[in-house]
Structure formats: C-alpha cells, structure tokens
Design a protein around this motif. Sequence first.
Motif, PDB file in Angstrom:
ATOM      1  N   ASP A   1     -46.850  10.734  18.339  1.00 44.00           N
ATOM      2  CA  ASP A   1     -48.225  11.098  17.985  1.00 44.00           C
ATOM      3  C   ASP A   1     -49.271  10.442  18.896  1.00 44.00           C
ATOM      4  O   ASP A   1     -50.474  10.597  18.674  1.00 44.00           O
ATOM      5  CB  ASP A   1     -48.517  10.697  16.529  1.00 44.00           C
ATOM      6  N   THR A   2     -48.820   9.727  19.908  1.00 43.01           N
ATOM      7  CA  THR A   2     -49.737   9.024  20.804  1.00 43.01           C
ATOM      8  C   THR A   2     -49.935   9.813  22.091  1.00 43.01           C
ATOM      9  O   THR A   2     -48.954  10.223  22.731  1.00 43.01           O
ATOM     10  CB  THR A   2     -49.195   7.621  21.150  1.00 43.01           C
ATOM     11  N   ASN A   3     -51.199  10.029  22.459  1.00 37.55           N
ATOM     12  CA  ASN A   3     -51.527  10.736  23.691  1.00 37.55           C
ATOM     13  C   ASN A   3     -52.474   9.883  24.526  1.00 37.55           C
ATOM     14  O   ASN A   3     -53.398   9.255  23.998  1.00 37.55           O
ATOM     15  CB  ASN A   3     -52.201  12.080  23.385  1.00 37.55           C
ATOM     16  N   GLN A   4     -52.253   9.877  25.825  1.00 33.80           N
ATOM     17  CA  GLN A   4     -53.137   9.156  26.729  1.00 33.80           C
ATOM     18  C   GLN A   4     -53.108   9.847  28.092  1.00 33.80           C
ATOM     19  O   GLN A   4     -52.167  10.585  28.402  1.00 33.80           O
ATOM     20  CB  GLN A   4     -52.720   7.686  26.849  1.00 33.80           C
ATOM     21  N   GLU A   5     -54.139   9.608  28.890  1.00 39.02           N
ATOM     22  CA  GLU A   5     -54.211  10.286  30.182  1.00 39.02           C
ATOM     23  C   GLU A   5     -54.655   9.329  31.279  1.00 39.02           C
ATOM     24  O   GLU A   5     -55.195   8.245  31.025  1.00 39.02           O
ATOM     25  CB  GLU A   5     -55.159  11.487  30.124  1.00 39.02           C
ATOM     26  N   THR A   6     -54.421   9.759  32.517  1.00 40.55           N
ATOM     27  CA  THR A   6     -54.847   8.996  33.680  1.00 40.55           C
ATOM     28  C   THR A   6     -55.092   9.946  34.842  1.00 40.55           C
ATOM     29  O   THR A   6     -54.532  11.044  34.894  1.00 40.55           O
ATOM     30  CB  THR A   6     -53.780   7.952  34.080  1.00 40.55           C
ATOM     31  N   GLN A   7     -55.946   9.508  35.783  1.00 40.12           N
ATOM     32  CA  GLN A   7     -56.165  10.226  37.032  1.00 40.12           C
ATOM     33  C   GLN A   7     -55.616   9.409  38.206  1.00 40.12           C
ATOM     34  O   GLN A   7     -55.953   9.658  39.358  1.00 40.12           O
ATOM     35  CB  GLN A   7     -57.659  10.517  37.229  1.00 40.12           C
ATOM     36  N   ASN A   8     -54.730   8.455  37.915  1.00 36.48           N
ATOM     37  CA  ASN A   8     -54.186   7.559  38.920  1.00 36.48           C
ATOM     38  C   ASN A   8     -53.387   8.320  39.982  1.00 36.48           C
ATOM     39  O   ASN A   8     -52.403   8.988  39.674  1.00 36.48           O
ATOM     40  CB  ASN A   8     -53.306   6.502  38.245  1.00 36.48           C
ATOM     41  N   GLU A   9     -53.796   8.185  41.228  1.00 37.15           N
ATOM     42  CA  GLU A   9     -53.213   8.956  42.316  1.00 37.15           C
ATOM     43  C   GLU A   9     -51.779   8.527  42.621  1.00 37.15           C
ATOM     44  O   GLU A   9     -50.905   9.369  42.882  1.00 37.15           O
ATOM     45  CB  GLU A   9     -54.084   8.805  43.568  1.00 37.15           C
TER      46      GLU A   9
END
Length: 426
Positions: A55-63
């Motif tokens: 149920d855990t969601n997370q995001e990144t824009q790390n290249e």
Amino acid sequence: MIGLSFYLTYLIWVSPASHETSLEESLGNNRTEETSLKTKEEVFLPLKLRYQKEDTNQETQNEALLKAIQKELHQTTYSEGEVTTYSKQSDYQRATTMTSGMELFYAFSFPFNTYLELFDLSIPLVDDQEKTAAFSSVQVDFEEEKIRFLNNQELTVVEATLEDNLSNFSSEIEYANVKWVPLEKTRTFLENHYLTKDTLELKKYSYISSTQPYTMFRDAFFSNPKSVRSNSSVFDTYLYEGGNSLTIKQDQEIIQFQGQANTTRPFDIFLTSFDSIKKIGASYGSTRVIDQLDNAIDYRTFVEGFPIFGENHEAQIAFDFKESNESSAVRVTIQANLNSLQIPIPSEESVVLPSSQEVIETLYYKGLDTTLVESLLIGYQWKNLEDTGVVDLIPNWYIKYDNQWYRYEALFQLLAEEEEEAPNGF
C-alpha cells in the motif's frame, strides 16, 4: 565567499570588451570540437519512476536510478508481446492495477516500435497491432512478472512476461541513494493519479552561464559542416550550405536552423532528431527528451534529474518537422539558445513547494479541466540575473495542460483570466 569569488572572476572575463572579443573569436573558429556523443539511453530516459510496495507508493526523478532501471530492462528476456484494448475504463484499471512493482513515466505518447529500437529491447511481436501501438508509461509488475506499456487515453496495453529473475530491479530500487517522495492515489480531482500529499523542500541552484561556440550547433545540424560558409551583419551571423541555413541572433543569443533533416532511414521523429542531439557537446549539459506532439519534439537540459524551463529557449532544443512540397525530403526548423550552465555557485537557499495534491485542487477550483492534464512534475525555472551572467534555477511544479507546459502560477493566471472572460452563469 566562494560564490562571490566565482562571481567576481566571472565579471572580469565577461566585461563588454572581453565578451565582444570572445564572441568574434568563437565565430571565426571553424574547427570541429571533438566531443563524446550522447547515447540514446540517456537522451530518452523516462521523466520519473513510481515504486509501489503493497500500500506504499513513492516516486523519484533521480537520473542515476532511471538509468540503472533502463539498463536492467535492456538485459531482461521477454515473451511475446500481446496488445489488448479495453472498451471500459473499469476493465482497463483492473488490468493495470498491481500490488508490487514500478512504473516509468513519459509526458507524451511514445511509439512502441521506436522505443524498442532506441533501447534495444527484444520483445517479439505477435501481430501488426504492436507496430502502431503507443504508450506513456512502462509498468513492471513484480508479483505477476509482467511488463506493460500503458496508453491511458486509448485504454490500450501491450503486455509481455519477464522471463528472468526480477530481483535485480527491486535491488536497484531498495539500495538506491534516492530521496523518495511519498504518494497517494487520489479519487477526486485527478482520479486514479498518484499525487504528493506533503510540502516539498528543494534546493535552489545558481550557475554562471556562458555562450557556447556556434561550431557545436553547426557540426550537429549540418550534414557537411566543412562545406558551410558564413556571412555576418551588425546583429546576426548566417551560416549556409546548400539549402540549409543557421541564423545566430547575437543580441538574443538564439539560434535557428532551417533545412533538410539529416536521415538515411525512413523518417522517424525520434530517431531523426536524435541524429542531431547526439552530437551536442557535453558542455551543453544533460539533454533529454521531454515532449513530442505531431511533427514537433522538444529536448531540454536537466539538472539533478529535473528539466529546466526558460522563456527564451534557454536549456531547450526544439525541432519542428514538415514534409517538403518539392520532394520526398523532410524539412526541419530547430531553435535553441547559445547559453548553457557552466560553473555552479554554492548556495544554501531552498524553496518549499506545495504538494501536487494542493496544486491540482487549487487549479481545479479555478476552472482546471482535469481531462486536459497530461503530466505533472517538478522542474526548474531559468531566471537570468540582469547584467551579471548569473542564472538562478528556481524549483516549481510544471503541468502539461492541453498539450502545453505551464508553471503552476502561470497556469493559475491563465485560468483566472479565462474565468473573468467567461459569461456569467457559465
């Protein structure tokens, strides 16, 4: 003090007299700079990654993480791909819902066949449907061991089975040195989108910029750079060869190329534009695709995984293609800015951004049509400090709305103006 030292040194070198000399010398230099070519894998990286664990969601824009994941996708073996188009939104949602996995996002519709070629992925095609399929996100389902290419507008899924162990994917994500941003799946405003719920604090960057020599663009855009001739006026410099021309507007530091697209293969907007982009020097920064629509494709400079947006083509190389009436050749117009970021100035300043959930909610009550929202991500605004050669990069939310990118405040202003112009009662 270190930043001040950089800044004072810079002012000495870019005083009006030295700037004029430097510009004349660079315009008189006909030698081709030897630069390492940019790769398809870095230029066509996705914009961001969402990681889901139960149920855990997370995001990144790390290249760095995006590159590592894309490398794993390249090294994986796949079964035959199958295309399914759903007639109902509910059926599409069920088919694309996962409990553990990741999703890579683009801000445009990426042709499936072109993507396979650019990233050298081997997914056998079952029928001709895949040849015309397109997607805007790539989903890897860890539990079902599936890869899915999703098209939310057409409710189409290209799906294949991953035949290798998926532990490398989860290891890359779990051990990545990444600052993750928590997400929540919304059921209002932007239904079934994942938005941030907390405020975000991001660094503000400052750089000393410099003018790139025109030779970098000459060698990237002309098919025969050594045959190019030049002609100068008081304000502009013109380069030409055959039916191709490059105009350098020195006062605005903008360039415009017009001519025939360099391609030895059937025209493909991604592959053809990449033939020029790959030759752009490393000094211009990390250049990646951000948008594509019809005959136009837009590349931008990224800093720390975030795209840069300017008002005068700063950090941008924009292509516009059209068929020639005289032959089967494809004509192209390319616009860019000579300035690029060079020396970072140490800064401890930061900016606090509202959550993306608050951004969308605020815009919604101002008249936002949520069906026209295509993408939402953090970018940096290029802001020149007048008469200094210093550039501030200021973080903000950017929304792709009705096929255009808007800074949060700019879109709010646009919606406010439309609200004022609307007749009463509508």
